[in-house]
Write an enzyme that holds these catalytic residues in place. Structure first.
Site, short mmCIF file in Angstrom:
data_model
loop_
_atom_site.label_atom_id
_atom_site.label_comp_id
_atom_site.label_asym_id
_atom_site.label_seq_id
_atom_site.Cartn_x
_atom_site.Cartn_y
_atom_site.Cartn_z
CB SER A 29 -6.97 -17.99 -12.50
OG SER A 29 -7.91 -18.65 -11.65
CE LYS A 78 -9.79 -21.00 -13.56
NZ LYS A 78 -9.83 -20.27 -12.28
CB SER A 129 -9.64 -17.01 -9.59
OG SER A 129 -8.27 -16.89 -9.28
#
Length: 468
Positions: free
Chosen positions: A158, A84, A182
């Site tokens: 996210s 990420k 997330s």
């Protein structure tokens, strides 16, 4: 839905890929080439990646093959992986969903150092909403990341880019981070296993100074064993040991007491559990009962755990503000949240310790009666792309808390949690369920998830061909 026939190679998880690489049935260069080709082909539709490293990947894959021929058996040697875009990777920018020209990082994060030490080949960095605030992955800096199961839906957030990349078979496993669900929310909405580890288990991103300790890195994978292998690496432990998380994924958990909880903690916003998700929860409970566990309806007493979460996280965005080259390029809702966080952080920060101890005792009483809590991961299925894009900050906070009210308490507590697939809705959208445990219970949760997976066979189900 395409749920039969041979899987593409990168749908095979890192556990099996490591075996194939060690046995010479596939090379790291072949896997890297396939990953890069899949990413290039899928970017116009799925749009999972913020940046890709083709030249570095080619060099690292060739070096991995040399090491494999020499007998090196690092646990992820030659396996392509995505991270990420909140992790620093030396030589690459860390934009974390924001627009602007970010300077390259000067050193690797702890997570990246652990991955490199294990031999993983980091093919690129995946999209996330600005500073990880929202359960959808859209933004002016990169557009919209789409769900491989339905391209008109978000994969969540996210860690939406990481989830989309694994669900589409672009990489066999990816790293996300979880500050209020997330990892677990996008795992639920893309039919993946997603693990939020115990606070302090993984690297520097669990430091109390980063979002007040509510956020931690963790794995997203198609199977429990694959997620467990990556968690072993991120925790800095050897997967080949009998006390590893990978060993736990293959171990019977024994007969457990499981509390089925469907009531959302108090948030100040109304939330309604989709009847289809409620039915899926009953289905998971039935499967666990068939496996010999005692499942009873019981609710944790969440009380004011939200106050602890707010006290921890309120000033979290401030830490990123100095890293953003041009604050004016931020979404107005981000700037609103920064200002609101600054306003409440100072009066609340002294409450973190006292409210933490109170919440741990209050919520922890459920484990006098149960070993594990089973709860929904989200209250709804994945929203349509753009559904929340025009909402102002207050309306957006209301919408996302109403859709995702179940995950965040475990971030306040710091305890481990796992999303497991719980089936599909009648219109083909994935549903997830959480397995929640007390402090330090990752091995137990992984063992239970692995047992459930052997019955339910989640990895045999794939997104429709049009998406992948």
């Amino acid at each position: 839905m395409a749920d039969s026939g041979p899987a593409p190679a990168l749908h095979i998880g890192p556990v099996r890929l490591a075996e194939l690489l060690a046995g010479g049935q596939v090379s790291a260069v072949e896997l890297a080439d396939q990953a890069l080709a899949g990413i290039e082909t899928s970017q116009p539709t799925i749009n999972a990646f913020r940046l890709v490293r083709p030249n570095a990947v080619a060099r690292e894959a060739a070096e991995a093959d040399r090491r494999l021929r020499a007998g090196d058996r690092a646990p992820l040697l030659g396996v392509p992986i995505a991270i990420k875009d909140d992790q620093d990777l030396a030589g690459e920018p860390t934009a974390f969903g924001c627009a602007g020209a970010f300077p390259p990082a000067t050193e690797d994060s702890d997570v990246v150092r652990l991955l490199k030490s294990a031999g993983a080949i980091i093919v690129g960095k995946t999209n996330a909403p600005e500073l990880g605030q929202w359960p959808f992955t859209e933004g002016s800096a990169f557009g919209a990341t789409r769900n491989p199961w339905r391209l008109d839906r978000t994969p969540g957030g996210s860690s939406g880019g990481s989830a989309a990349a694994v669900a589409a078979g672009l990489v066999p496993v990816a790293v996300g981070s979880d500050g209020a669900g997330s990892i677990r929310i996008p795992a639920a909405w893309t039919h993946l296993v997603g693990i939020k580890p115990q606070r302090g288990r993984v690297g520097a991103r669990t430091d109390e100074g980063v979002y007040g300790g509510v956020s931690t890195a963790g794995p997203l994978a198609r199977s429990t064993a694959d997620a467990a292998l990556l968690l072993d690496v991120l925790a800095g432990q050897r997967p080949d040991q009998p006390d590893s998380f990978l060993a736990a994924a293959r171990r019977d958990p024994g007969r457990l007491r499981i509390a089925l909880s469907v009531s959302a903690p108090f948030t100040g916003y109304r939330s309604r559990l989709d009847p289809r998700i409620r039915m899926a929860m009953d289905g998971v409970a039935t499967a666990l009962t068939a496996l010999g566990h005692d499942v009873v309806a019981a609710e944790p007493r969440y009380g004011l755990v939200g106050l602890n979460f707010l006290a921890r996280s309120a000033g979290g965005l401030d830490g990123w503000q100095t890293a953003v080259p041009d604050v004016d390029l931020l979404d107005p809702r981000t700037r609103h949240n920064m200002a609101a966080g600054r306003m409440v952080h100072r009066p609340l920060r002294g409450m973190v310790g006292p409210t933490a101890r109170w919440s741990e005792r209050q919520v922890g009483r459920i484990f006098d009666r149960a070993d594990v809590v089973l709860a929904p991961t989200t209250a709804t299925g994945p929203p349509a792309i753009g559904a929340w894009q025009e909402l102002d900050a207050r309306a957006l906070n209301r919408a996302m808390v109403s859709a995702c009210p179940y995950a965040w308490p475990w971030n306040a507590l710091g305890w481990p949690a796992i999303n497991v697939p719980a089936g599909l809705t009648d219109d083909g959208l994935p549903i997830g369920a959480q397995l929640l445990g007390p402090a330090g219970s990752e091995a137990l949760l992984i063992s239970l998830a692995g047992q459930l997976e052997r019955r339910e066979r989640w990895p045999d189900r794939y997104p429709p061909d049009r998406a992948a």
